[in-house]
Design a protein around this motif. Structure first.
Motif, PDB file in Angstrom:
ATOM      1  N   ALA A 174       0.824  -1.210   0.000  1.00  0.00           N
ATOM      2  CA  ALA A 174       0.000   0.000   0.000  1.00  0.00           C
ATOM      3  C   ALA A 174       0.857   1.258   0.000  1.00  0.00           C
ATOM      4  O   ALA A 174       0.532   2.243  -0.683  1.00  0.00           O
ATOM      5  CB  ALA A 174      -0.928  -0.008   1.215  1.00  0.00           C
ATOM      6  N   ALA A 175       1.946   1.246   0.756  1.00  0.00           N
ATOM      7  CA  ALA A 175       2.833   2.411   0.781  1.00  0.00           C
ATOM      8  C   ALA A 175       3.424   2.663  -0.588  1.00  0.00           C
ATOM      9  O   ALA A 175       3.527   3.820  -1.035  1.00  0.00           O
ATOM     10  CB  ALA A 175       3.929   2.194   1.821  1.00  0.00           C
ATOM     11  N   ARG A 176       3.800   1.602  -1.290  1.00  0.00           N
ATOM     12  CA  ARG A 176       4.362   1.770  -2.639  1.00  0.00           C
ATOM     13  C   ARG A 176       3.310   2.246  -3.628  1.00  0.00           C
ATOM     14  O   ARG A 176       3.636   2.928  -4.598  1.00  0.00           O
ATOM     15  CB  ARG A 176       4.983   0.448  -3.103  1.00  0.00           C
ATOM     16  CG  ARG A 176       6.225   0.039  -2.326  1.00  0.00           C
ATOM     17  CD  ARG A 176       6.987  -1.075  -2.998  1.00  0.00           C
ATOM     18  NE  ARG A 176       6.329  -2.361  -2.912  1.00  0.00           N
ATOM     19  CZ  ARG A 176       6.517  -3.238  -1.933  1.00  0.00           C
ATOM     20  NH1 ARG A 176       7.327  -2.947  -0.931  1.00  0.00           N
ATOM     21  NH2 ARG A 176       5.901  -4.401  -1.943  1.00  0.00           N
ATOM     22  N   ARG A 177       2.049   1.902  -3.393  1.00  0.00           N
ATOM     23  CA  ARG A 177       0.964   2.294  -4.288  1.00  0.00           C
ATOM     24  C   ARG A 177       0.271   3.586  -3.854  1.00  0.00           C
ATOM     25  O   ARG A 177      -0.693   4.017  -4.488  1.00  0.00           O
ATOM     26  CB  ARG A 177      -0.078   1.172  -4.370  1.00  0.00           C
ATOM     27  CG  ARG A 177       0.423  -0.105  -5.031  1.00  0.00           C
ATOM     28  CD  ARG A 177       0.722   0.112  -6.497  1.00  0.00           C
ATOM     29  NE  ARG A 177       1.132  -1.137  -7.153  1.00  0.00           N
ATOM     30  CZ  ARG A 177       1.552  -1.222  -8.402  1.00  0.00           C
ATOM     31  NH1 ARG A 177       1.627  -0.118  -9.137  1.00  0.00           N
ATOM     32  NH2 ARG A 177       1.909  -2.378  -8.912  1.00  0.00           N
ATOM     33  N   GLY A 178       0.736   4.181  -2.770  1.00  0.00           N
ATOM     34  CA  GLY A 178       0.162   5.449  -2.330  1.00  0.00           C
ATOM     35  C   GLY A 178      -1.196   5.316  -1.680  1.00  0.00           C
ATOM     36  O   GLY A 178      -2.021   6.230  -1.751  1.00  0.00           O
ATOM     37  N   VAL A 179      -1.447   4.175  -1.029  1.00  0.00           N
ATOM     38  CA  VAL A 179      -2.716   3.949  -0.337  1.00  0.00           C
ATOM     39  C   VAL A 179      -2.477   4.099   1.165  1.00  0.00           C
ATOM     40  O   VAL A 179      -1.771   3.277   1.762  1.00  0.00           O
ATOM     41  CB  VAL A 179      -3.284   2.545  -0.632  1.00  0.00           C
ATOM     42  CG1 VAL A 179      -4.552   2.290   0.187  1.00  0.00           C
ATOM     43  CG2 VAL A 179      -3.572   2.400  -2.117  1.00  0.00           C
ATOM     44  N   PRO A 180      -3.045   5.112   1.806  1.00  0.00           N
ATOM     45  CA  PRO A 180      -2.813   5.303   3.239  1.00  0.00           C
ATOM     46  C   PRO A 180      -3.691   4.390   4.088  1.00  0.00           C
ATOM     47  O   PRO A 180      -4.761   3.951   3.660  1.00  0.00           O
ATOM     48  CB  PRO A 180      -3.193   6.770   3.458  1.00  0.00           C
ATOM     49  CG  PRO A 180      -4.246   7.032   2.407  1.00  0.00           C
ATOM     50  CD  PRO A 180      -3.851   6.203   1.216  1.00  0.00           C
ATOM     51  N   ALA A 181      -3.222   4.101   5.291  1.00  0.00           N
ATOM     52  CA  ALA A 181      -3.984   3.364   6.305  1.00  0.00           C
ATOM     53  C   ALA A 181      -4.733   2.174   5.708  1.00  0.00           C
ATOM     54  O   ALA A 181      -5.966   2.112   5.754  1.00  0.00           O
ATOM     55  CB  ALA A 181      -4.958   4.308   6.999  1.00  0.00           C
ATOM     56  N   PRO A 182      -4.023   1.186   5.174  1.00  0.00           N
ATOM     57  CA  PRO A 182      -4.723   0.141   4.389  1.00  0.00           C
ATOM     58  C   PRO A 182      -5.486  -0.895   5.197  1.00  0.00           C
ATOM     59  O   PRO A 182      -6.450  -1.460   4.684  1.00  0.00           O
ATOM     60  CB  PRO A 182      -3.573  -0.525   3.624  1.00  0.00           C
ATOM     61  CG  PRO A 182      -2.374  -0.307   4.494  1.00  0.00           C
ATOM     62  CD  PRO A 182      -2.561   1.035   5.123  1.00  0.00           C
ATOM     63  N   VAL A 183      -5.075  -1.203   6.417  1.00  0.00           N
ATOM     64  CA  VAL A 183      -5.663  -2.342   7.125  1.00  0.00           C
ATOM     65  C   VAL A 183      -6.476  -1.859   8.318  1.00  0.00           C
ATOM     66  O   VAL A 183      -6.006  -1.061   9.128  1.00  0.00           O
ATOM     67  CB  VAL A 183      -4.579  -3.329   7.599  1.00  0.00           C
ATOM     68  CG1 VAL A 183      -5.213  -4.496   8.354  1.00  0.00           C
ATOM     69  CG2 VAL A 183      -3.781  -3.841   6.407  1.00  0.00           C
ATOM     70  N   GLN A 184      -7.695  -2.356   8.417  1.00  0.00           N
ATOM     71  CA  GLN A 184      -8.593  -2.012   9.505  1.00  0.00           C
ATOM     72  C   GLN A 184      -9.380  -3.247   9.895  1.00  0.00           C
ATOM     73  O   GLN A 184      -9.919  -3.944   9.030  1.00  0.00           O
ATOM     74  CB  GLN A 184      -9.551  -0.905   9.077  1.00  0.00           C
ATOM     75  CG  GLN A 184     -10.791  -0.711   9.925  1.00  0.00           C
ATOM     76  CD  GLN A 184     -10.494  -0.316  11.365  1.00  0.00           C
ATOM     77  OE1 GLN A 184     -10.573  -1.145  12.268  1.00  0.00           O
ATOM     78  NE2 GLN A 184     -10.136   0.951  11.549  1.00  0.00           N
ATOM     79  N   GLY A 185      -9.440  -3.525  11.200  1.00  0.00           N
ATOM     80  CA  GLY A 185     -10.377  -4.560  11.596  1.00  0.00           C
ATOM     81  C   GLY A 185      -9.884  -5.539  12.628  1.00  0.00           C
ATOM     82  O   GLY A 185      -8.866  -5.350  13.293  1.00  0.00           O
ATOM     83  N   THR A 186     -10.645  -6.618  12.729  1.00  0.00           N
ATOM     84  CA  THR A 186     -10.324  -7.742  13.596  1.00  0.00           C
ATOM     85  C   THR A 186     -10.322  -9.016  12.766  1.00  0.00           C
ATOM     86  O   THR A 186     -11.059  -9.136  11.789  1.00  0.00           O
ATOM     87  CB  THR A 186     -11.343  -7.872  14.750  1.00  0.00           C
ATOM     88  OG1 THR A 186     -12.644  -8.163  14.211  1.00  0.00           O
ATOM     89  CG2 THR A 186     -11.401  -6.589  15.564  1.00  0.00           C
ATOM     90  N   PHE A 187      -9.494  -9.961  13.186  1.00  0.00           N
ATOM     91  CA  PHE A 187      -9.356 -11.239  12.491  1.00  0.00           C
ATOM     92  C   PHE A 187      -9.535 -12.372  13.491  1.00  0.00           C
ATOM     93  O   PHE A 187      -9.097 -12.263  14.643  1.00  0.00           O
ATOM     94  CB  PHE A 187      -7.978 -11.372  11.846  1.00  0.00           C
ATOM     95  CG  PHE A 187      -7.647 -10.305  10.843  1.00  0.00           C
ATOM     96  CD1 PHE A 187      -7.979 -10.461   9.500  1.00  0.00           C
ATOM     97  CD2 PHE A 187      -7.020  -9.130  11.237  1.00  0.00           C
ATOM     98  CE1 PHE A 187      -7.678  -9.473   8.569  1.00  0.00           C
ATOM     99  CE2 PHE A 187      -6.716  -8.140  10.315  1.00  0.00           C
ATOM    100  CZ  PHE A 187      -7.044  -8.314   8.978  1.00  0.00           C
ATOM    101  N   GLY A 188     -10.152 -13.466  13.046  1.00  0.00           N
ATOM    102  CA  GLY A 188     -10.288 -14.660  13.862  1.00  0.00           C
ATOM    103  C   GLY A 188      -9.818 -15.881  13.095  1.00  0.00           C
ATOM    104  O   GLY A 188     -10.132 -16.033  11.903  1.00  0.00           O
ATOM    105  N   ILE A 189      -9.046 -16.746  13.754  1.00  0.00           N
ATOM    106  CA  ILE A 189      -8.455 -17.925  13.119  1.00  0.00           C
ATOM    107  C   ILE A 189      -8.622 -19.115  14.053  1.00  0.00           C
ATOM    108  O   ILE A 189      -8.490 -18.967  15.278  1.00  0.00           O
ATOM    109  CB  ILE A 189      -6.935 -17.737  12.854  1.00  0.00           C
ATOM    110  CG1 ILE A 189      -6.620 -16.376  12.247  1.00  0.00           C
ATOM    111  CG2 ILE A 189      -6.400 -18.862  11.976  1.00  0.00           C
ATOM    112  CD1 ILE A 189      -5.138 -16.032  12.270  1.00  0.00           C
TER     113      ILE A 189
END
Length: 292
Positions: A174-189
């Motif tokens: 995302a940083a290389r593509r100019g996309v700020p703050a790419p990840v948001q949330g919670t994950f369960g595994i």
């Protein structure tokens, strides 16, 4: 966004937590108090571990509250470990292959949140997936790509570490593509023996995540509640938002935290620290021994 829950403990009929709890996951599909969207009606899924090999899975694009098959299934399936998810789609189509949980061999995976600018990042991220796993991506969601990145980066050996590398790789792309703050949330595994959960955002406050308190404390606090009195030593819930507002039942997971829940009343927390894993689009992940 979405809502999800995980149960690990004594075997219970799934409808005890899906339908019979006051503010359970199906009730949250109609009205979520803490979610970004109050209604989560773009499909649902439930995955469970039982006597068969690997997890069972039932997913549908119907709203959870109106699916008669889910109600009948949940009233007859007893499981010591299951994950359920209700979906509010943002950008990807409402289709069964986009419903959570996602399953790979003995693993189940759910997500509440998003990868920002996914349409700009998807090609690079897909090329970072192990070539042997690439054909197994069936849907179009960011979540399924995150799962396959985690599988590529060692999910079987180290679930939290693999997810740290997957999220770190997304942030680097995302940083290389100019996309700020790419990840948001919670994950369960889960692999059927434990549940791993993460609350994280690249920037700002992540989506909410809670664990139930230990059963002994809950029973002492609420001796008048017969359902809570049935809780056993191992019983734990991990939820996007609490199932009830009774005091002492829930603990909020701090931002930037990974949680491990195991049998034996084991609940461990550690910081969640994403880090990029170098990849080659031709060969997938570069072994650590090959890096300088």
């Amino acid at each position: 966004m979405c809502r999800w829950m995980a149960w690990l403990g004594q075997p219970v009929l799934m409808d005890e937590l899906l339908f019979k709890t006051k503010h359970g996951i199906v009730a949250q599909s109609l009205h979520s108090d803490l979610g970004a969207e109050p209604t989560n009606g773009d499909g649902f899924g439930v995955g469970w571990y039982g006597t068969g090999s690997g997890p069972g899975l039932y997913r549908s694009v119907a709203p959870a509250w109106s699916d008669a098959n889910l109600r009948d299934l949940a009233a007859h399936v007893e499981s010591p470990l299951f994950l359920a998810h209700v979906r509010a789609a943002i950008g990807s189509p409402v289709q069964e292959t986009n419903c959570h949980p996602f399953r790979h061999d003995g693993w189940l995976f759910v997500h509440n949140g998003f990868v920002a600018g996914f349409e700009r990042l998807r090609r690079d991220l897909m090329l970072a997936v192990d070539p042997d796993l690439f054909p197994l991506v069936q849907g179009t969601t960011d979540t399924e790509v995150v799962l396959h990145l985690a599988l590529t980066f060692g999910l079987r050996e180290d679930p939290i570490g693999a997810l740290e590398r997957a999220v770190g790789t997304i942030e680097a792309v995302a940083a290389r593509r100019g996309v700020p703050a790419p990840v948001q949330g919670t994950f369960g595994i889960s692999d059927g023996t434990a549940v791993w959960a993460v609350r994280y955002a690249s920037e700002g406050l992540p989506r909410t995540l809670f664990t139930s308190c230990d059963a002994d404390a809950i029973r002492r606090l609420h001796p008048e509640n017969p359902r809570l009195q049935r809780l056993g030593h191992d019983d734990r819930l991990v939820v996007s938002e609490p199932f009830s507002d009774l005091p002492g039942l829930w603990r909020e997971v701090p931002p930037g935290t990974a949680v491990t829940v195991r049998h034996g009343d084991v609940l461990e927390e550690r910081p969640f620290t994403p880090r990029e894993r170098a990849v080659s689009v031709a060969t997938g992940p570069i072994p650590d021994t090959a890096r300088g």
